[in-house]
Design an enzyme around this catalytic site. Sequence first.
Site, mmCIF file in Angstrom:
data_model
loop_
_atom_site.group_PDB
_atom_site.id
_atom_site.type_symbol
_atom_site.label_atom_id
_atom_site.label_comp_id
_atom_site.label_asym_id
_atom_site.label_seq_id
_atom_site.Cartn_x
_atom_site.Cartn_y
_atom_site.Cartn_z
ATOM 1 N N ASP A 38 -49.407 65.878 39.267
ATOM 2 C CA ASP A 38 -50.138 66.153 38.033
ATOM 3 C C ASP A 38 -51.444 66.877 38.370
ATOM 4 O OD1 ASP A 38 -51.228 66.076 35.490
ATOM 5 O OD2 ASP A 38 -50.724 63.983 35.137
ATOM 6 N N CYS A 76 -49.880 69.386 31.048
ATOM 7 C CA CYS A 76 -49.094 68.186 31.342
ATOM 8 C C CYS A 76 -47.906 67.983 30.405
ATOM 9 C CB CYS A 76 -49.992 66.949 31.282
ATOM 10 S SG CYS A 76 -51.509 67.041 32.242
ATOM 11 N N ARG A 80 -43.745 68.650 30.731
ATOM 12 C CA ARG A 80 -42.804 67.530 30.756
ATOM 13 C C ARG A 80 -41.728 67.675 29.673
ATOM 14 N NH1 ARG A 80 -47.119 66.030 33.390
ATOM 15 N NH2 ARG A 80 -47.027 64.295 34.857
ATOM 16 N N HIS A 135 -45.817 60.706 28.799
ATOM 17 C CA HIS A 135 -46.634 61.687 28.073
ATOM 18 C C HIS A 135 -45.815 62.533 27.109
ATOM 19 C CE1 HIS A 135 -50.530 64.319 28.427
ATOM 20 N NE2 HIS A 135 -50.548 63.489 27.390
#
Length: 551
Positions: A38, A76, A80, A135
Site C-alpha cells: 500500500d 488505494c 482494489r 477498502h
Amino acid sequence: MRLRVRWQTVSFVSWSILAMIGGVRADDRPNIVLIMADDLGYSDLGCFGGEIATPNLDRLAAAGLRFSQFYNTSRCCPTRASLMTGLYPHRAGVGRMTFDAGQPGYRGTLRDDTVTIAEVLGSSGYQTMMVGKWHLSLTPDGPRNAEWVGHRLDLGPFSDPATYPVNRGFDAHFGTIWGVVDYFDPFSLVRGTEPVEAVPGGFYYTDAINDEAARMIAQADDDRPFFLYVAHTAPHWPLHAPPEDIDRYADTYADGWDALRDSRYRRMIDLGLIDPETAPLPPRVQPDRSWDENPHQPWEARAMAVHAAMVDRMDRGIGRILDALGEQGRLEDTLILFLSDNGASPEVPGRPGFDRPSHTRDGREVVYTTEKEVLPGPETTFAGIGPMWANAVNTPLRRWKAETFEGGICTPLIAHWPAGLGVEGGTITAQPGHVIDVMATCVDLAGASYPTTFEGRAIAPMEGLSLVPILRGGHREGHDVLYWEHFGSRALRRGGWKLIAPSGRPWQLYNLAEDRTETVDRAVERPDLVAELSALYDAWAARDLVEPTPE
C-alpha cells in the site's frame, strides 16, 4: 503423461471430466497468492533499485519475472476495485473513494453487476482466503470524529456486512474494512463479519497479516488449490514501526532526498530496469528546496527511516508466507504475484477524523506532526513521508499517488511460479499490463468461466486480458488502449504514446518509448494525435461510467 489443455477454454466441470479421462487431477491447477503493498514507492524494493532490505521479495524476483511497466489506478480503493473485478474502477463502482457520491461510477462500493476473483474461483472449486485491508465497503462519514477516545467502545458494523470479503466470495477473512489504520491497534478490524474487540500486547498489524496468511496456508485443504489475497497496509501512513526496525535505518537517509534519488537511479540502470537514454531522471519536485538548508533534517531522515522499516518488516513477514508454502510442499506450484496499489504518497495527515484517532485506546493523545515537532514512529504520532520523499522513492518516475503521471500509476510487479514460468529467473519484461488483468489471469489459470450472470445478477463483461502468455515467456497481444481517471486527473496510453491531463489542466502528450519519465511534452507539435487520443478518452469515459462525475 500430463494432458495439456487451453486453461481458458474449460470450466471447472469440464476440467473435472478431463481429470477422470485423462489422468489430470483438478488440484493440479496452481495455487495463487496475490500480495499487495500500500503506497509503496516504485523503487523501494531492493530488486527495483532500493536500499531497503527486502531479501524475500528479491529472491522471488531473482527466480521469477519482473514487470517494469505494470499499471494500477493511482489510489488505494479504486485499484482494489479493479484488482478484484477485472473492471476499470468506475465500472466497478469505486471511481473515487468509499463514499457514495450518487453517480453510477462513484458508489463507493462494488456494484451489483460485478463479480470478484474469489467468487469466480470459489465457484470453480478453489479455496478462497483473504487477510488485510479490504477498502471496498462504504465508509460512513458519521459519529466517529476527532474527539473519541477508546475507539472500539462502539463496536457496531463498520459498514454493511453484505459488502465484506466473506460475503463477496472469500471463505475466510481477517483484516480491516476501512483504509487507514493505527498499526498497533487497528480500527475496523474484523474476523469474518465480527469486529475484533481487542488485540494482544505487542500487536503489529503487518505481522498479524503475514502470520495469519501463513496459518491459512498451513490449514488449507491439500486436495484443492487455493486463492489467497494478502492485502497489506504497509507502508501507507501513519508512519508506525517497532523501534528496533527504525533503528536499522537511523543513519541511512541523513544525506537527503537528492542523494537517495541519485543512488536509486544508478542501481536501476545497473539492474537493467531502465535505460538512461530513454528514461532520464526528471527534475525533482520543488527544485529550489535544499536539503542542506532544511531545518527539519532529523525529522525528515527519521520519517524516511520509518517508511523503510515498514517495508522491511513487511518483507520479513512475506518470508514466513514463503516458508509456509515450502513446508506444505506448495511453493513450486503456486503463482505468487506481488504489487502495489499506487505510487508513494505525498500526503501529510493533518488532523484527527472519522478513521484517524485523537487518542489511543488507553487515553494517550495522538500528535499529528504537521509542525514536525515530534519524531514519527510510535503509536502516539500520525505522519506521512511528504512530497519530497514520495518523489524520491518513486525514482525515476514523475509525481505520486492519486495522479496519473507514471509515479502515481506504475507499480513494481513480481511474478514467481517455479512450475509454470516460461522465462529465466531474473527476467524483466517491458510488456505493459494493468491490475484489470489479474482477474483474467486467475480465470485463465483456474480453468474457470467468467460469468455473464451470478446469483441472479447480470455481470459486466471482464475488461482485463490474461497475463499468462507473458508468464509463459511469450508475447501477449495486449490492450489497444489503457485508461485512467481519478479526481479529474485523466490519462490514456496507446502503444508508446501517453496522453495525460492533470486535474484542471490541458492535455499533455509523451512518447514513453523515447521518454519513459515524461520529461518532454509533445502536445504542441502533435495536435492531431492529441485530438485523436482525447476522442478515445471521451468515448471510454462515457462507456465506463466516468461520466457524469460527482459535483
